[in-house]
Motif scaffolding. Sequence first.
Motif, PDB file in Angstrom:
ATOM      1  N   GLN A  59       0.857  -1.187   0.000  1.00  0.00           N
ATOM      2  CA  GLN A  59       0.000   0.000   0.000  1.00  0.00           C
ATOM      3  C   GLN A  59       0.891   1.234   0.000  1.00  0.00           C
ATOM      4  O   GLN A  59       1.922   1.240   0.678  1.00  0.00           O
ATOM      5  CB  GLN A  59      -0.857   0.060   1.261  1.00  0.00           C
ATOM      6  CG  GLN A  59      -1.815  -1.085   1.422  1.00  0.00           C
ATOM      7  CD  GLN A  59      -2.609  -0.932   2.690  1.00  0.00           C
ATOM      8  OE1 GLN A  59      -3.451  -0.048   2.783  1.00  0.00           O
ATOM      9  NE2 GLN A  59      -2.344  -1.789   3.664  1.00  0.00           N
ATOM     10  N   SER A  60       0.488   2.244  -0.722  1.00  0.00           N
ATOM     11  CA  SER A  60       1.229   3.500  -0.692  1.00  0.00           C
ATOM     12  C   SER A  60       0.285   4.658  -0.979  1.00  0.00           C
ATOM     13  O   SER A  60      -0.708   4.511  -1.686  1.00  0.00           O
ATOM     14  CB  SER A  60       2.368   3.499  -1.705  1.00  0.00           C
ATOM     15  OG  SER A  60       1.861   3.489  -3.015  1.00  0.00           O
ATOM     16  N   ARG A  61       0.646   5.796  -0.393  1.00  0.00           N
ATOM     17  CA  ARG A  61      -0.108   7.024  -0.698  1.00  0.00           C
ATOM     18  C   ARG A  61       0.850   8.197  -0.596  1.00  0.00           C
ATOM     19  O   ARG A  61       1.717   8.252   0.286  1.00  0.00           O
ATOM     20  CB  ARG A  61      -1.311   7.202   0.200  1.00  0.00           C
ATOM     21  CG  ARG A  61      -1.023   7.509   1.615  1.00  0.00           C
ATOM     22  CD  ARG A  61      -2.344   7.600   2.401  1.00  0.00           C
ATOM     23  NE  ARG A  61      -2.059   7.949   3.770  1.00  0.00           N
ATOM     24  CZ  ARG A  61      -2.179   9.160   4.285  1.00  0.00           C
ATOM     25  NH1 ARG A  61      -2.597  10.159   3.548  1.00  0.00           N
ATOM     26  NH2 ARG A  61      -1.889   9.380   5.548  1.00  0.00           N
ATOM     27  N   PRO A  62       0.717   9.130  -1.519  1.00  0.00           N
ATOM     28  CA  PRO A  62       1.594  10.303  -1.497  1.00  0.00           C
ATOM     29  C   PRO A  62       1.219  11.223  -0.335  1.00  0.00           C
ATOM     30  O   PRO A  62       0.052  11.391  -0.010  1.00  0.00           O
ATOM     31  CB  PRO A  62       1.314  10.978  -2.838  1.00  0.00           C
ATOM     32  CG  PRO A  62      -0.044  10.506  -3.232  1.00  0.00           C
ATOM     33  CD  PRO A  62      -0.227   9.155  -2.631  1.00  0.00           C
ATOM     34  N   LEU A  63       2.249  11.786   0.301  1.00  0.00           N
ATOM     35  CA  LEU A  63       2.015  12.746   1.378  1.00  0.00           C
ATOM     36  C   LEU A  63       2.330  14.156   0.916  1.00  0.00           C
ATOM     37  O   LEU A  63       1.453  14.974   0.766  1.00  0.00           O
ATOM     38  CB  LEU A  63       2.844  12.388   2.614  1.00  0.00           C
ATOM     39  CG  LEU A  63       2.433  11.113   3.342  1.00  0.00           C
ATOM     40  CD1 LEU A  63       3.332  10.870   4.545  1.00  0.00           C
ATOM     41  CD2 LEU A  63       0.984  11.176   3.771  1.00  0.00           C
ATOM     42  N   ARG A  64       3.619  14.417   0.675  1.00  0.00           N
ATOM     43  CA  ARG A  64       4.022  15.748   0.236  1.00  0.00           C
ATOM     44  C   ARG A  64       5.429  15.701  -0.355  1.00  0.00           C
ATOM     45  O   ARG A  64       6.246  14.880   0.053  1.00  0.00           O
ATOM     46  CB  ARG A  64       3.986  16.748   1.387  1.00  0.00           C
ATOM     47  CG  ARG A  64       4.957  16.395   2.497  1.00  0.00           C
ATOM     48  CD  ARG A  64       4.754  17.255   3.738  1.00  0.00           C
ATOM     49  NE  ARG A  64       5.683  16.918   4.766  1.00  0.00           N
ATOM     50  CZ  ARG A  64       5.717  15.817   5.479  1.00  0.00           C
ATOM     51  NH1 ARG A  64       4.862  14.857   5.244  1.00  0.00           N
ATOM     52  NH2 ARG A  64       6.609  15.619   6.418  1.00  0.00           N
ATOM     53  N   LYS A  65       5.678  16.543  -1.304  1.00  0.00           N
ATOM     54  CA  LYS A  65       7.006  16.734  -1.889  1.00  0.00           C
ATOM     55  C   LYS A  65       7.741  15.414  -2.174  1.00  0.00           C
ATOM     56  O   LYS A  65       8.886  15.234  -1.799  1.00  0.00           O
ATOM     57  CB  LYS A  65       7.863  17.609  -0.983  1.00  0.00           C
ATOM     58  CG  LYS A  65       7.311  19.005  -0.824  1.00  0.00           C
ATOM     59  CD  LYS A  65       8.226  19.855   0.022  1.00  0.00           C
ATOM     60  CE  LYS A  65       7.602  21.225   0.234  1.00  0.00           C
ATOM     61  NZ  LYS A  65       8.390  22.064   1.103  1.00  0.00           N
ATOM     62  N   GLY A  66       7.065  14.470  -2.805  1.00  0.00           N
ATOM     63  CA  GLY A  66       7.713  13.216  -3.195  1.00  0.00           C
ATOM     64  C   GLY A  66       7.875  12.201  -2.084  1.00  0.00           C
ATOM     65  O   GLY A  66       8.560  11.200  -2.264  1.00  0.00           O
ATOM     66  N   ILE A  67       7.261  12.430  -0.936  1.00  0.00           N
ATOM     67  CA  ILE A  67       7.326  11.484   0.183  1.00  0.00           C
ATOM     68  C   ILE A  67       6.045  10.655   0.187  1.00  0.00           C
ATOM     69  O   ILE A  67       4.947  11.183   0.027  1.00  0.00           O
ATOM     70  CB  ILE A  67       7.474  12.210   1.539  1.00  0.00           C
ATOM     71  CG1 ILE A  67       8.728  13.088   1.554  1.00  0.00           C
ATOM     72  CG2 ILE A  67       7.479  11.221   2.700  1.00  0.00           C
ATOM     73  CD1 ILE A  67      10.030  12.337   1.459  1.00  0.00           C
ATOM     74  N   PHE A  68       6.200   9.347   0.389  1.00  0.00           N
ATOM     75  CA  PHE A  68       5.070   8.433   0.405  1.00  0.00           C
ATOM     76  C   PHE A  68       4.998   7.699   1.740  1.00  0.00           C
ATOM     77  O   PHE A  68       6.020   7.336   2.308  1.00  0.00           O
ATOM     78  CB  PHE A  68       5.223   7.384  -0.707  1.00  0.00           C
ATOM     79  CG  PHE A  68       5.091   7.956  -2.080  1.00  0.00           C
ATOM     80  CD1 PHE A  68       3.901   7.877  -2.763  1.00  0.00           C
ATOM     81  CD2 PHE A  68       6.163   8.594  -2.690  1.00  0.00           C
ATOM     82  CE1 PHE A  68       3.766   8.409  -4.031  1.00  0.00           C
ATOM     83  CE2 PHE A  68       6.051   9.123  -3.958  1.00  0.00           C
ATOM     84  CZ  PHE A  68       4.841   9.040  -4.624  1.00  0.00           C
ATOM     85  N   GLN A  69       3.788   7.480   2.207  1.00  0.00           N
ATOM     86  CA  GLN A  69       3.554   6.593   3.342  1.00  0.00           C
ATOM     87  C   GLN A  69       3.239   5.237   2.718  1.00  0.00           C
ATOM     88  O   GLN A  69       2.383   5.139   1.833  1.00  0.00           O
ATOM     89  CB  GLN A  69       2.368   7.073   4.167  1.00  0.00           C
ATOM     90  CG  GLN A  69       2.082   6.198   5.356  1.00  0.00           C
ATOM     91  CD  GLN A  69       0.908   6.728   6.175  1.00  0.00           C
ATOM     92  OE1 GLN A  69       0.116   7.549   5.691  1.00  0.00           O
ATOM     93  NE2 GLN A  69       0.812   6.275   7.386  1.00  0.00           N
ATOM     94  N   TRP A  70       3.929   4.188   3.174  1.00  0.00           N
ATOM     95  CA  TRP A  70       3.772   2.902   2.519  1.00  0.00           C
ATOM     96  C   TRP A  70       3.895   1.762   3.527  1.00  0.00           C
ATOM     97  O   TRP A  70       4.423   1.944   4.630  1.00  0.00           O
ATOM     98  CB  TRP A  70       4.807   2.738   1.406  1.00  0.00           C
ATOM     99  CG  TRP A  70       6.217   2.769   1.905  1.00  0.00           C
ATOM    100  CD1 TRP A  70       6.974   3.886   2.132  1.00  0.00           C
ATOM    101  CD2 TRP A  70       7.015   1.652   2.273  1.00  0.00           C
ATOM    102  NE1 TRP A  70       8.201   3.525   2.622  1.00  0.00           N
ATOM    103  CE2 TRP A  70       8.249   2.158   2.719  1.00  0.00           C
ATOM    104  CE3 TRP A  70       6.809   0.284   2.277  1.00  0.00           C
ATOM    105  CZ2 TRP A  70       9.282   1.334   3.152  1.00  0.00           C
ATOM    106  CZ3 TRP A  70       7.830  -0.540   2.713  1.00  0.00           C
ATOM    107  CH2 TRP A  70       9.051  -0.010   3.132  1.00  0.00           C
TER     108      TRP A  70
END
Length: 97
Positions: free
Chosen positions: A47-58
């Motif tokens: 699973q992944s989702r974009p947070l901000r400025k190219g950072i992903f929570q995964w």
Amino acid sequence: MGYLSDRLREEYKDLQIKEVYATKLGDTDVEILEVSKDEQKFIAMFQSRPLRKGIFQWSLIITSANNTRTIKGLDPMDGIKLALKSSIDAMIAGMKE
């Protein structure tokens, strides 16, 4: 296909990859794969989702008959790529034992 299946196909030419499920829930991409090598299998959920400025929570959960690995992080794509590679390498090594 999704990010995990693309990554596996790029890094590991000898794996057979079957997409079981892939969807987008809001801004979260979810992927479940069945991966096999030499008649041994493991299931991977990414699973992944974009947070901000190219950072992903995964997060990644990999389960085989012998092992289960769960990892998660907040990383740019390069960091995710390295974490996936080390986890998949470990899972394949564990399948040989």
